[in-house]
Design a protein around this motif. Structure first.
Motif, PDB file in Angstrom:
ATOM      1  N   ASP A 182       0.832  -1.212   0.000  1.00 51.57           N
ATOM      2  CA  ASP A 182       0.000   0.000   0.000  1.00 51.57           C
ATOM      3  C   ASP A 182       0.863   1.256   0.000  1.00 51.57           C
ATOM      4  N   LEU A 183       1.874   1.262   0.841  1.00 50.75           N
ATOM      5  CA  LEU A 183       2.778   2.413   0.900  1.00 50.75           C
ATOM      6  C   LEU A 183       3.529   2.556  -0.412  1.00 50.75           C
ATOM      7  N   TYR A 184       4.006   1.442  -0.949  1.00 50.12           N
ATOM      8  CA  TYR A 184       4.733   1.467  -2.215  1.00 50.12           C
ATOM      9  C   TYR A 184       3.860   2.049  -3.327  1.00 50.12           C
ATOM     10  N   ARG A 185       2.619   1.578  -3.445  1.00 53.69           N
ATOM     11  CA  ARG A 185       1.724   2.066  -4.505  1.00 53.69           C
ATOM     12  C   ARG A 185       1.383   3.531  -4.309  1.00 53.69           C
ATOM     13  N   PHE A 186       1.217   3.947  -3.044  1.00 54.36           N
ATOM     14  CA  PHE A 186       0.923   5.348  -2.764  1.00 54.36           C
ATOM     15  C   PHE A 186       2.063   6.237  -3.256  1.00 54.36           C
ATOM     16  N   LEU A 187       3.288   5.852  -2.930  1.00 53.19           N
ATOM     17  CA  LEU A 187       4.441   6.631  -3.364  1.00 53.19           C
ATOM     18  C   LEU A 187       4.572   6.626  -4.876  1.00 53.19           C
ATOM     19  N   GLN A 188       4.235   5.517  -5.484  1.00 61.81           N
ATOM     20  CA  GLN A 188       4.283   5.415  -6.939  1.00 61.81           C
ATOM     21  C   GLN A 188       3.214   6.295  -7.575  1.00 61.81           C
ATOM     22  N   ASP A 189       1.991   6.268  -7.022  1.00 58.85           N
ATOM     23  CA  ASP A 189       0.890   7.068  -7.565  1.00 58.85           C
ATOM     24  C   ASP A 189       1.155   8.561  -7.417  1.00 58.85           C
ATOM     25  N   LYS A 190       1.854   8.946  -6.371  1.00 55.62           N
ATOM     26  CA  LYS A 190       2.155  10.357  -6.139  1.00 55.62           C
ATOM     27  C   LYS A 190       3.422  10.797  -6.889  1.00 55.62           C
ATOM     28  N   ASN A 191       3.965   9.898  -7.693  1.00 53.83           N
ATOM     29  CA  ASN A 191       5.186  10.183  -8.470  1.00 53.83           C
ATOM     30  C   ASN A 191       6.350  10.616  -7.580  1.00 53.83           C
ATOM     31  N   VAL A 192       6.413  10.014  -6.404  1.00 49.91           N
ATOM     32  CA  VAL A 192       7.471  10.373  -5.472  1.00 49.91           C
ATOM     33  C   VAL A 192       8.473   9.243  -5.278  1.00 49.91           C
ATOM     34  N   LEU A 193       8.147   8.052  -5.766  1.00 50.29           N
ATOM     35  CA  LEU A 193       9.015   6.899  -5.546  1.00 50.29           C
ATOM     36  C   LEU A 193      10.425   7.150  -6.084  1.00 50.29           C
ATOM     37  N   ASP A 194      10.488   7.726  -7.291  1.00 49.25           N
ATOM     38  CA  ASP A 194      11.797   7.998  -7.886  1.00 49.25           C
ATOM     39  C   ASP A 194      12.406   9.295  -7.373  1.00 49.25           C
ATOM     40  N   CYS A 195      11.640  10.020  -6.548  1.00 53.98           N
ATOM     41  CA  CYS A 195      12.154  11.276  -5.987  1.00 53.98           C
ATOM     42  C   CYS A 195      12.654  11.104  -4.560  1.00 53.98           C
ATOM     43  N   LEU A 196      12.495   9.901  -4.018  1.00 55.26           N
ATOM     44  CA  LEU A 196      12.991   9.681  -2.661  1.00 55.26           C
ATOM     45  C   LEU A 196      14.484   9.988  -2.605  1.00 55.26           C
ATOM     46  N   PRO A 197      14.931  10.690  -1.586  1.00 51.02           N
ATOM     47  CA  PRO A 197      16.347  11.106  -1.522  1.00 51.02           C
ATOM     48  C   PRO A 197      17.270   9.973  -1.076  1.00 51.02           C
ATOM     49  N   LEU A 198      17.100   8.797  -1.678  1.00 54.14           N
ATOM     50  CA  LEU A 198      17.882   7.638  -1.259  1.00 54.14           C
ATOM     51  C   LEU A 198      19.371   7.834  -1.511  1.00 54.14           C
ATOM     52  N   ASN A 199      19.700   8.407  -2.662  1.00 54.70           N
ATOM     53  CA  ASN A 199      21.115   8.640  -2.965  1.00 54.70           C
ATOM     54  C   ASN A 199      21.743   9.564  -1.919  1.00 54.70           C
ATOM     55  N   LYS A 200      21.027  10.604  -1.540  1.00 58.02           N
ATOM     56  CA  LYS A 200      21.521  11.537  -0.531  1.00 58.02           C
ATOM     57  C   LYS A 200      21.635  10.851   0.827  1.00 58.02           C
ATOM     58  N   ARG A 242       4.862   5.731   7.842  1.00 58.54           N
ATOM     59  CA  ARG A 242       3.838   5.470   6.820  1.00 58.54           C
ATOM     60  C   ARG A 242       2.539   6.218   7.078  1.00 58.54           C
ATOM     61  N   ARG A 243       2.105   6.314   8.337  1.00 53.89           N
ATOM     62  CA  ARG A 243       0.827   6.983   8.628  1.00 53.89           C
ATOM     63  C   ARG A 243       0.857   8.447   8.193  1.00 53.89           C
ATOM     64  N   GLY A 244       1.958   9.116   8.520  1.00 56.82           N
ATOM     65  CA  GLY A 244       2.087  10.506   8.096  1.00 56.82           C
ATOM     66  C   GLY A 244       2.213  10.632   6.594  1.00 56.82           C
ATOM     67  N   ILE A 245       2.938   9.704   5.984  1.00 55.41           N
ATOM     68  CA  ILE A 245       3.123   9.736   4.532  1.00 55.41           C
ATOM     69  C   ILE A 245       1.792   9.560   3.814  1.00 55.41           C
ATOM     70  N   LEU A 246       0.974   8.611   4.274  1.00 52.82           N
ATOM     71  CA  LEU A 246      -0.298   8.322   3.609  1.00 52.82           C
ATOM     72  C   LEU A 246      -1.308   9.463   3.733  1.00 52.82           C
ATOM     73  N   ARG A 247      -1.049  10.383   4.644  1.00 57.36           N
ATOM     74  CA  ARG A 247      -1.927  11.555   4.762  1.00 57.36           C
ATOM     75  C   ARG A 247      -1.504  12.698   3.851  1.00 57.36           C
ATOM     76  N   CYS A 248      -0.352  12.580   3.210  1.00 50.47           N
ATOM     77  CA  CYS A 248       0.151  13.643   2.338  1.00 50.47           C
ATOM     78  C   CYS A 248      -0.655  13.700   1.047  1.00 50.47           C
ATOM     79  N   GLU A 249      -0.770  14.905   0.516  1.00 52.24           N
ATOM     80  CA  GLU A 249      -1.567  15.101  -0.688  1.00 52.24           C
ATOM     81  C   GLU A 249      -0.728  15.152  -1.954  1.00 52.24           C
TER      82      GLU A 249
END
Length: 302
Positions: A182-200, A242-249
């Motif tokens: 659910d969290l993965y799909r949410f991040l994907q739907d919000k186009n943020v999955l590839d924007c996660l600052p993992l490299n940083k 995750r709870r805070g993330i899932l509330r983001c718009e």
């Protein structure tokens, strides 16, 4: 009964953030060897949390700031001081830094000069993990010379695994999808999955994301030679929030949420990350394996 008391005492030490007496004694035995065995010290760091009273010294040896021969520590420290002064003086003569240059940027310029990568249009504000690592170490220790050499040692290790960061990022996304669809799909739907600052996160070893009390536990493992522990930190951080993330718009709110980690969550993230990393054999699991469900930890916050 004796065994039960020992186990109770060990569990109590763990809960209050202390290491068992036996582990401290084991480290002291290693430190009595001449010369110190760096491999054994790294193995200790990977298995246990380094006692606070020894961490500064053990880190310096593991990161190559000091040699394994204790008789040479004083001499090498003097040479480190002289080299530090020479680098700083050279940068001031070149007018690249001055007395008002923030220390993290100063250390970055010194590192670039020493490694032969300083060029005429060098930008002190460049995005480099050396800066947040230095800033965090400056909050831990007062000696600028030691902080510079420690920061350099940490960042040298980062550069050793930097070529593998794309693989670590792919593994992070894959594991997140397995652990929390659910969290993965949410991040994907919000186009943020590839924007996660993992490299940083990985190039800074989470400096600036978690505070010092949480970071030292993770950096013990980094000093021991593990880069994979950082993947577990990323996964646990995202699932914990995750709870805070899932509330983001939108993506901007998500990125702000994961940047502002609640103080009460930081210890949870560090402890659970290391627990999972150790329970999974200190490796990234293969296909079909679960890192969170395997250990069944409770990592939900509030």
């Amino acid at each position: 009964m004796g065994s039960d008391k020992r186990n109770f005492r060990s569990n109590y030490y763990e809960k209050v953030g202390c290491r068992s007496i036996e582990e401290k004694k084991s480290l002291e035995i290693l430190l009595k060897e001449k010369p110190w065995d760096k491999v054994k010290l790294k193995q200790f760091s990977l298995r246990f949390m380094i006692p606070t009273s020894y961490r500064y010294l053990v880190w310096k040896v593991q990161l190559g700031v000091l040699p394994t021969y204790t008789d040479l520590h004083s001499f090498v420290s003097t040479q480190r001081q002289a080299q530090f002064n020479d680098l700083q003086h050279a940068l001031k003569v070149m007018r690249i830094v001055d007395n008002n240059t923030p220390k993290p940027q100063l250390f970055l310029a010194m590192f670039m000069l020493e490694s032969g990568r300083l060029h005429y249009n060098f930008n002190l504000q460049m995005d480099c993990g050396m800066v947040p690592i230095s800033r965090t170490l400056l909050q831990m220790y007062d000696d600028d010379v030691d902080v510079y050499w420690l920061a350099k040692g940490f960042y040298n290790f980062v550069e050793q695994f930097e070529k593998d960061i794309p693989k670590l990022i792919d593994s992070t996304k894959s594991l997140l999808e397995k652990e929390d669809q659910d969290l993965y799909r949410f991040l994907q739907d919000k186009n943020v999955l590839d924007c996660l600052p993992l490299n940083k996160w990985y190039t800074s070893c989470f400096a600036g994301i978690l505070d010092e009390s949480a970071l030292v536990k993770i950096w013990d493992k980094v000093c021991g030679g593990s880069s994979k522990v950082l993947v577990y930190v990323a996964i646990v951080l995202l699932v914990t929030l995750r709870r805070g993330i899932l509330r983001c718009e939108d993506a901007e709110q998500v990125l702000r949420c994961i940047h502002d980690v609640p103080e009460e969550a930081e210890e949870v993230i560090a402890n659970k990350s290391i627990e999972l990393w150790q329970q999974c054999g200190s490796m990234i699991p293969g296909q079909g394996e679960s890192i969170i469900n395997k250990a069944k930890p409770e990592i939900h916050l509030r």
